[in-house]
Design a protein around this motif. Structure first.
Motif, PDB file in Angstrom:
ATOM      1  N   GLU A   1       0.832  -1.191   0.098  1.00  0.00           N
ATOM      2  CA  GLU A   1       0.289   0.020   0.063  1.00  0.00           C
ATOM      3  C   GLU A   1       0.883   1.233   0.037  1.00  0.00           C
ATOM      4  O   GLU A   1       0.384   2.338  -0.129  1.00  0.00           O
ATOM      5  CB  GLU A   1      -0.840  -0.025   1.234  1.00  0.00           C
ATOM      6  CG  GLU A   1      -1.826  -1.055   1.145  1.00  0.00           C
ATOM      7  CD  GLU A   1      -2.803  -0.989   2.237  1.00  0.00           C
ATOM      8  OE1 GLU A   1      -4.135  -0.723   2.289  1.00  0.00           O
ATOM      9  OE2 GLU A   1      -2.234  -1.200   3.542  1.00  0.00           O
ATOM     10  N   VAL A   2       2.128   1.204   0.132  1.00  0.00           N
ATOM     11  CA  VAL A   2       3.158   2.368   0.214  1.00  0.00           C
ATOM     12  C   VAL A   2       3.824   2.190  -1.155  1.00  0.00           C
ATOM     13  O   VAL A   2       4.561   1.489  -1.516  1.00  0.00           O
ATOM     14  CB  VAL A   2       4.172   2.062   1.339  1.00  0.00           C
ATOM     15  CG1 VAL A   2       4.889   3.334   1.246  1.00  0.00           C
ATOM     16  CG2 VAL A   2       3.428   1.832   2.523  1.00  0.00           C
ATOM     17  N   LYS A   3       3.731   3.320  -2.075  1.00  0.00           N
ATOM     18  CA  LYS A   3       4.358   3.509  -3.278  1.00  0.00           C
ATOM     19  C   LYS A   3       5.573   4.483  -3.136  1.00  0.00           C
ATOM     20  O   LYS A   3       5.066   5.778  -2.532  1.00  0.00           O
ATOM     21  CB  LYS A   3       3.458   4.067  -4.152  1.00  0.00           C
ATOM     22  CG  LYS A   3       3.808   4.019  -5.649  1.00  0.00           C
ATOM     23  CD  LYS A   3       2.554   4.256  -6.697  1.00  0.00           C
ATOM     24  CE  LYS A   3       3.253   4.107  -8.179  1.00  0.00           C
ATOM     25  NZ  LYS A   3       2.173   4.354  -8.915  1.00  0.00           N
ATOM     26  N   PRO A   4       6.501   4.107  -3.354  1.00  0.00           N
ATOM     27  CA  PRO A   4       7.890   5.179  -3.083  1.00  0.00           C
ATOM     28  C   PRO A   4       7.618   6.375  -3.953  1.00  0.00           C
ATOM     29  O   PRO A   4       6.945   6.182  -5.263  1.00  0.00           O
ATOM     30  CB  PRO A   4       8.991   4.368  -3.435  1.00  0.00           C
ATOM     31  CG  PRO A   4       8.495   3.089  -4.011  1.00  0.00           C
ATOM     32  CD  PRO A   4       7.297   3.049  -3.846  1.00  0.00           C
ATOM     33  N   ALA A   5       8.290   7.319  -3.756  1.00  0.00           N
ATOM     34  CA  ALA A   5       8.141   8.742  -4.635  1.00  0.00           C
ATOM     35  C   ALA A   5       8.926   8.582  -5.780  1.00  0.00           C
ATOM     36  O   ALA A   5       8.498   9.117  -6.806  1.00  0.00           O
ATOM     37  CB  ALA A   5       8.769   9.900  -3.855  1.00  0.00           C
ATOM     38  N   GLY A   6       9.871   7.941  -5.816  1.00  0.00           N
ATOM     39  CA  GLY A   6      10.714   7.782  -7.068  1.00  0.00           C
ATOM     40  C   GLY A   6      10.567   6.541  -7.877  1.00  0.00           C
ATOM     41  O   GLY A   6       9.557   5.646  -7.357  1.00  0.00           O
ATOM     42  N   PRO A   7      11.174   6.381  -8.929  1.00  0.00           N
ATOM     43  CA  PRO A   7      11.103   5.165  -9.758  1.00  0.00           C
ATOM     44  C   PRO A   7      11.654   3.837  -9.114  1.00  0.00           C
ATOM     45  O   PRO A   7      12.600   3.868  -8.289  1.00  0.00           O
ATOM     46  CB  PRO A   7      11.839   5.318 -11.129  1.00  0.00           C
ATOM     47  CG  PRO A   7      12.861   6.437 -10.598  1.00  0.00           C
ATOM     48  CD  PRO A   7      12.094   7.208  -9.289  1.00  0.00           C
ATOM     49  N   THR A   8      11.490   2.577  -9.518  1.00  0.00           N
ATOM     50  CA  THR A   8      11.737   1.202  -9.129  1.00  0.00           C
ATOM     51  C   THR A   8      13.183   1.288  -9.672  1.00  0.00           C
ATOM     52  O   THR A   8      13.461   1.983 -10.742  1.00  0.00           O
ATOM     53  CB  THR A   8      10.792   0.174  -9.710  1.00  0.00           C
ATOM     54  OG1 THR A   8      10.915   0.014 -11.063  1.00  0.00           O
ATOM     55  CG2 THR A   8       9.529   0.488  -8.934  1.00  0.00           C
ATOM     56  N   VAL A   9      13.941   0.258  -9.168  1.00  0.00           N
ATOM     57  CA  VAL A   9      15.380   0.139  -9.527  1.00  0.00           C
ATOM     58  C   VAL A   9      15.191  -0.290 -11.061  1.00  0.00           C
ATOM     59  O   VAL A   9      16.276   0.083 -11.974  1.00  0.00           O
ATOM     60  CB  VAL A   9      16.125  -0.795  -8.817  1.00  0.00           C
ATOM     61  CG1 VAL A   9      15.480  -2.223  -8.823  1.00  0.00           C
ATOM     62  CG2 VAL A   9      17.594  -0.747  -9.158  1.00  0.00           C
ATOM     63  N   GLU A  10      14.175  -1.063 -11.425  1.00  0.00           N
ATOM     64  CA  GLU A  10      14.148  -1.808 -12.791  1.00  0.00           C
ATOM     65  C   GLU A  10      13.758  -0.298 -13.855  1.00  0.00           C
ATOM     66  O   GLU A  10      14.440  -0.333 -14.860  1.00  0.00           O
ATOM     67  CB  GLU A  10      12.789  -2.694 -12.930  1.00  0.00           C
ATOM     68  CG  GLU A  10      13.311  -3.925 -12.390  1.00  0.00           C
ATOM     69  CD  GLU A  10      13.025  -3.889 -10.879  1.00  0.00           C
ATOM     70  OE1 GLU A  10      13.042  -4.942 -10.242  1.00  0.00           O
ATOM     71  OE2 GLU A  10      12.466  -2.790 -10.391  1.00  0.00           O
ATOM     72  N   GLN A  11      13.174   0.621 -13.501  1.00  0.00           N
ATOM     73  CA  GLN A  11      12.674   1.688 -14.186  1.00  0.00           C
ATOM     74  C   GLN A  11      14.039   2.736 -14.399  1.00  0.00           C
ATOM     75  O   GLN A  11      14.262   3.082 -15.355  1.00  0.00           O
ATOM     76  CB  GLN A  11      11.637   2.534 -13.643  1.00  0.00           C
ATOM     77  CG  GLN A  11      10.307   1.923 -13.875  1.00  0.00           C
ATOM     78  CD  GLN A  11       9.183   2.384 -12.869  1.00  0.00           C
ATOM     79  OE1 GLN A  11       9.407   3.126 -11.816  1.00  0.00           O
ATOM     80  NE2 GLN A  11       7.744   2.239 -13.089  1.00  0.00           N
ATOM     81  N   GLN A  12      14.857   2.798 -13.205  1.00  0.00           N
ATOM     82  CA  GLN A  12      15.982   3.445 -13.338  1.00  0.00           C
ATOM     83  C   GLN A  12      17.018   2.811 -14.127  1.00  0.00           C
ATOM     84  O   GLN A  12      17.616   3.603 -14.910  1.00  0.00           O
ATOM     85  CB  GLN A  12      16.582   3.518 -11.757  1.00  0.00           C
ATOM     86  CG  GLN A  12      15.900   4.348 -10.776  1.00  0.00           C
ATOM     87  CD  GLN A  12      16.772   4.542  -9.482  1.00  0.00           C
ATOM     88  OE1 GLN A  12      16.762   3.657  -8.795  1.00  0.00           O
ATOM     89  NE2 GLN A  12      17.437   5.631  -9.323  1.00  0.00           N
ATOM     90  N   THR A  13      17.124   1.510 -14.105  1.00  0.00           N
ATOM     91  CA  THR A  13      18.018   1.148 -15.204  1.00  0.00           C
ATOM     92  C   THR A  13      17.525   0.961 -16.672  1.00  0.00           C
ATOM     93  O   THR A  13      18.462   1.388 -17.568  1.00  0.00           O
ATOM     94  CB  THR A  13      18.135  -0.704 -14.825  1.00  0.00           C
ATOM     95  OG1 THR A  13      18.015  -1.022 -13.387  1.00  0.00           O
ATOM     96  CG2 THR A  13      19.019  -1.457 -15.753  1.00  0.00           C
ATOM     97  N   GLU A  14      16.407   0.981 -16.877  1.00  0.00           N
ATOM     98  CA  GLU A  14      15.861   1.373 -18.398  1.00  0.00           C
ATOM     99  C   GLU A  14      16.269   2.743 -18.524  1.00  0.00           C
ATOM    100  O   GLU A  14      16.815   3.128 -19.791  1.00  0.00           O
ATOM    101  CB  GLU A  14      14.421   0.959 -18.403  1.00  0.00           C
ATOM    102  CG  GLU A  14      14.060  -0.576 -18.310  1.00  0.00           C
ATOM    103  CD  GLU A  14      12.551  -0.745 -18.450  1.00  0.00           C
ATOM    104  OE1 GLU A  14      11.844   0.142 -18.656  1.00  0.00           O
ATOM    105  OE2 GLU A  14      12.043  -1.825 -18.489  1.00  0.00           O
ATOM    106  N   MET A  15      15.752   3.535 -17.635  1.00  0.00           N
ATOM    107  CA  MET A  15      16.348   5.126 -17.916  1.00  0.00           C
ATOM    108  C   MET A  15      17.630   5.134 -18.053  1.00  0.00           C
ATOM    109  O   MET A  15      18.131   6.183 -19.115  1.00  0.00           O
ATOM    110  CB  MET A  15      15.663   6.041 -16.675  1.00  0.00           C
ATOM    111  CG  MET A  15      14.405   6.103 -16.573  1.00  0.00           C
ATOM    112  SD  MET A  15      13.888   6.671 -14.931  1.00  0.00           S
ATOM    113  CE  MET A  15      14.552   8.113 -14.652  1.00  0.00           C
ATOM    114  N   ALA A  16      18.597   4.513 -17.422  1.00  0.00           N
ATOM    115  CA  ALA A  16      19.767   4.765 -17.387  1.00  0.00           C
ATOM    116  C   ALA A  16      20.496   4.303 -19.028  1.00  0.00           C
ATOM    117  O   ALA A  16      21.256   4.586 -19.526  1.00  0.00           O
ATOM    118  CB  ALA A  16      20.874   4.018 -16.444  1.00  0.00           C
ATOM    119  N   ARG A  17      19.791   3.164 -19.316  1.00  0.00           N
ATOM    120  CA  ARG A  17      20.344   2.619 -20.672  1.00  0.00           C
ATOM    121  C   ARG A  17      19.990   3.221 -21.719  1.00  0.00           C
ATOM    122  O   ARG A  17      20.813   3.430 -22.677  1.00  0.00           O
ATOM    123  CB  ARG A  17      19.867   1.168 -20.822  1.00  0.00           C
ATOM    124  CG  ARG A  17      20.197   0.419 -22.086  1.00  0.00           C
ATOM    125  CD  ARG A  17      19.489  -1.045 -22.232  1.00  0.00           C
ATOM    126  NE  ARG A  17      19.968  -1.912 -21.141  1.00  0.00           N
ATOM    127  CZ  ARG A  17      21.222  -2.633 -21.317  1.00  0.00           C
ATOM    128  NH1 ARG A  17      22.019  -2.434 -22.409  1.00  0.00           N
ATOM    129  NH2 ARG A  17      21.426  -3.545 -20.227  1.00  0.00           N
TER     130      ARG A  17
END
Length: 723
Positions: free
Chosen positions: A312-328
């Motif tokens: 029920e708690v959604k972090p403010a930032g992207p997930t690590v998977e999303q971060q990896t895609e953004m980085a690539r």
């Protein structure tokens, strides 16, 4: 089966569900729901005994840890179908034999078996199987069969609750299932309804209802898929969701249900969300994959990234998977920048870091290193290594390119962040950073400065700082997203990452057992220099074992070496041979492979330079090894024969460093024998690709009947030539 019950308000919430996977270790009361696809064989006739045995083993282990385990199981229908088919076939074969009087039997056909009859025939056998399996672990089980009346009638519901509470109190594992032998026929459109009501129509909703009723901490729902995907798993680009939030329901496209059972993923999600609202954490995971079945439940309870975790708690930032895609994605743009643009970004980082409060020495060495990398950027990505004329008008080039996405995991050394970031920028690689929590605030500031510098050319996302509660082991499982892992820290950190990484190369060394060999022809001044040990004892390139030629024992040089070590307060451990020469020796070393990391070292005696080399090969870690001698021939033999990443003559082992080598900075020191070795700088973060330019050439042109011939002529490549 479909079981309908009337709807009652939820019991008083027993508390909020766990917000993060890492908190699942605290789960005391756990329900494990076994779907039909998990319990039954592929032919849907009989049980998957091996799979079931591994699940029972995990439940038993958790029960013996003091947790309260319950199982909601399918399988009675499949087990009964197996028994009834066997009985029918046996009966038909006997009748045929009696009527025909012959041994040859006609092909027998089986009637369609009604599910409730199968359930009636299979329920007792299923329970007997569970009982036999749990008995192996000295655990008692109890069977609970429920019907709609157990939920329709308030008194029966309370009785059910009381029975389960008493069983758990007595350390008994309840095995719960609907009484499929008497369930009513399916009712269309019955489903989970609202927040305070739930209709039980399958084992998913039954498990959710019991979880909330019994104030369960964790519900583990095992099925035949890895978890919840954003679209049906068979579709291209379907992504497994690590975490699912109640507000994300509209973004999911559901597929068909599993091969057996009457649920399906949509029913599982609705049941999971209902349990989540009632205060129970939920994980949906694969219970059929033989690679993970043996530890899937225990992995979930340990907080590992398995299946889909409902939160029920959604972090403010992207997930690590999303971060990896953004980085690539941004990393590809970074790699396509001109070398001058990448150099400009690195110089911008240096200008920004100058504003920080760092020691003068740290800032000076960092500044020199970053300037070196800025210059090196002009000679990195796209450099032509080889050019070949394959045939007329057909030319081949081998050029340098970035590796892809790097994951650098480092402990509390904030100066590592700008160094590694500059190396990634210079080499055109995307970068994921995971720093130690001790320096998390400093890391955030440094990362912000790096991103500010990246923004001048629109590649801000190329370097990401993982700030979520990702365990290192979970990051090491992202083999489809990360191309290389580089650990920076203790030998234990490196070993842990090497064990955890599955399918991702790890660049680094787990130990730095470095040797200094004092030859019989060593200079006194050079022999007594203890820089290798005392400059920075915790470094991986610090000396751990001092090898001394036997001829030096009981000489003034040997005495001065010992006196110098004692002056620097170095604790000495004696190797077996050294101890044998002494009447009163220091404590004998426990292992000749020890990395002390402090003001301690081992002293051992050898008879020759060759014996020193043999000792290094046997007990060393292929990191850095040194010879101290004035005999050039002996030194050259040592330099050639010692198989380590760095081998020095009359120089401190502490020189094994990317900055001291003039690499600008390093991501670490590698003792591997392929790709990069020793201090790994810019060159070690590049790989190659082959580029072929033709004019419609085909392989057929070069066959025996073809009109063309291979030339394979090497074309000189001018220095500084770029693709």
């Amino acid at each position: 089966f479909i079981l309908i019950c009337s709807f009652f308000p939820l019991p008083r919430p027993h508390g909020k569900s766990f917000a993060h996977r890492s908190e699942l270790k605290q789960a005391k009361r756990i329900v494990v729901k076994l779907g039909s696809a998990v319990v039954t064989r592929g032919d849907e006739c009989g049980l998957a005994l091996g799979r079931l045995a591994s699940i029972v083993e995990q439940v038993a282990m958790l029960q013996n840890q003091g947790r309260e385990m319950m199982i909601v199981t399918s399988g009675a229908v499949a087990f009964g179908r197996q028994r009834l088919r066997h009985e029918i076939l046996l009966s038909q074969s006997v009748r045929q034999a009696l009527h025909s009087g012959q041994n040859q039997l006609k092909e027998m056909s089986l009637p369609v078996l009604e599910a409730r009859a199968c359930a009636a025939a299979g329920q007792s056998g299923l329970m007997a199987l569970y009982e036999a399996m749990f008995t192996q672990y000295s655990i008692c089980t109890a069977q609970i069969l429920v019907t709609n009346l157990d939920f329709h009638d308030e008194q029966k519901r309370r009785n059910l609750n009381s029975t389960l509470q008493e069983l758990l109190r007595m350390n008994i594992v309840p095995i719960i299932n609907t009484n499929d032998a008497v369930v009513p026929p399916p009712v269309p459109n019955s489903d989970l309804q609202g927040v305070n009501v739930i209709s039980i129509k399958d084992n998913d909703s039954l498990a959710a209802r019991l979880a909330v009723e019994m104030k369960v901490d964790l519900l583990v729902a095992l099925s035949d898929v890895e978890g919840l995907y954003d679209r049906p798993p068979g579709i291209d680009d379907a992504k497994l969701l690590d975490i699912f939030y109640p507000g994300d329901q509209q973004s999911i496209t559901y597929g068909n249900k599993s091969r057996v059972g009457i649920g399906g993923m949509e029913a599982k999600v609705k049941a999971a969300l209902w349990a989540l609202q009632g205060g129970t954490s939920v994980v949906i995971a694969n219970g059929t994959d033989p690679k993970v079945t043996g530890h899937v439940i225990t992995d979930i309870v340990e907080g590992k990234k398995v299946g889909t975790f409902f939160s029920e708690v959604k972090p403010a930032g992207p997930t690590v998977e999303q971060q990896t895609e953004m980085a690539r994605h941004a990393g590809r743009a970074l790699a396509s920048l001109d070398p001058e643009q990448r150099a400009e970004i690195i110089c911008k980082i240096l200008a920004l870091i100058n504003r920080l409060s760092l020691s003068t020495a740290k800032l000076n060495s960092l500044a020199i290193g970053l300037r070196q990398l800025a210059v090196s950027s002009r000679d990195s990505v796209g450099r032509v290594l080889r050019r070949t004329r394959v045939a007329n008008n057909l030319e081949l080039e081998q050029i340098t390119v970035p590796i892809g996405v790097l994951l650098v995991i480092f402990e509390s050394r904030p100066d590592c962040l700008p160094q590694v970031s500059a190396l990634a920028i210079s080499s055109g690689n995307a970068l994921l950073l995971k720093g130690g929590k001790e320096a998390s605030n400093t890391n955030k500031i440094l990362h912000q400065l790096v991103q500010e510098a990246l923004s001048i050319h629109g590649v801000t996302d190329a370097i990401q700082l993982v700030s979520t509660r990702e365990e290192v082991e979970d990051l090491c499982r992202l083999d489809k997203m990360i191309d290389l892992i580089i650990p920076r820290g203790s030998s234990q950190l490196v070993r842990d990452i090497q064990r955890a990484a599955k399918g991702i190369p790890v660049l680094g060394h787990s130990e730095g057992v470095c040797h200094v060999y004092i030859d019989s022809e060593a200079s006194l001044d050079k022999a007594i220099d203890v820089d290798s040990k005392c400059d920075y004892p915790a470094a991986c390139n610090a000396m751990e074992t001092l090898l001394i030629h036997r001829d030096l024992l009981r000489t003034p040089m040997f005495d001065q070496i010992i006196d110098m070590l004692r002056t620097e307060e170095v604790k000495i451990h004696a190797g077996p041979r050294f101890a044998s020469y002494l009447t009163f020796s220091p404590s004998e070393v426990k292992s000749l492979r020890t990395e002390y990391g402090e003001l301690e070292c081992c002293i051992e005696v050898v008879d020759s330079m060759q014996e020193a080399i043999d000792h290094i090969h046997k007990y060393g870690s292929s990191h850095t090894d040194v010879i101290v001698t004035e005999n050039e021939e002996t030194a050259e033999q040592f330099l050639q024969q010692v198989d380590s990443a760095c081998v020095f003559w009359n120089a401190s082992s502490r020189f094994a460093d990317g900055y001291r080598f003039g690499l600008g900075a390093e991501v670490g020191i590698s003792t591997a024998r392929i790709h990069a070795r020793g201090p790994v700088g810019l060159e070690g973060l590049l790989t190659t690709k082959w580029v072929l330019r033709g004019e419609g050439h085909t392989v057929a042109d070069f066959s025996e009947q073809g009109s063309m011939k291979y030339l394979h002529e090497n074309i000189p490549v001018p220095q500084g030539s770029f693709n």
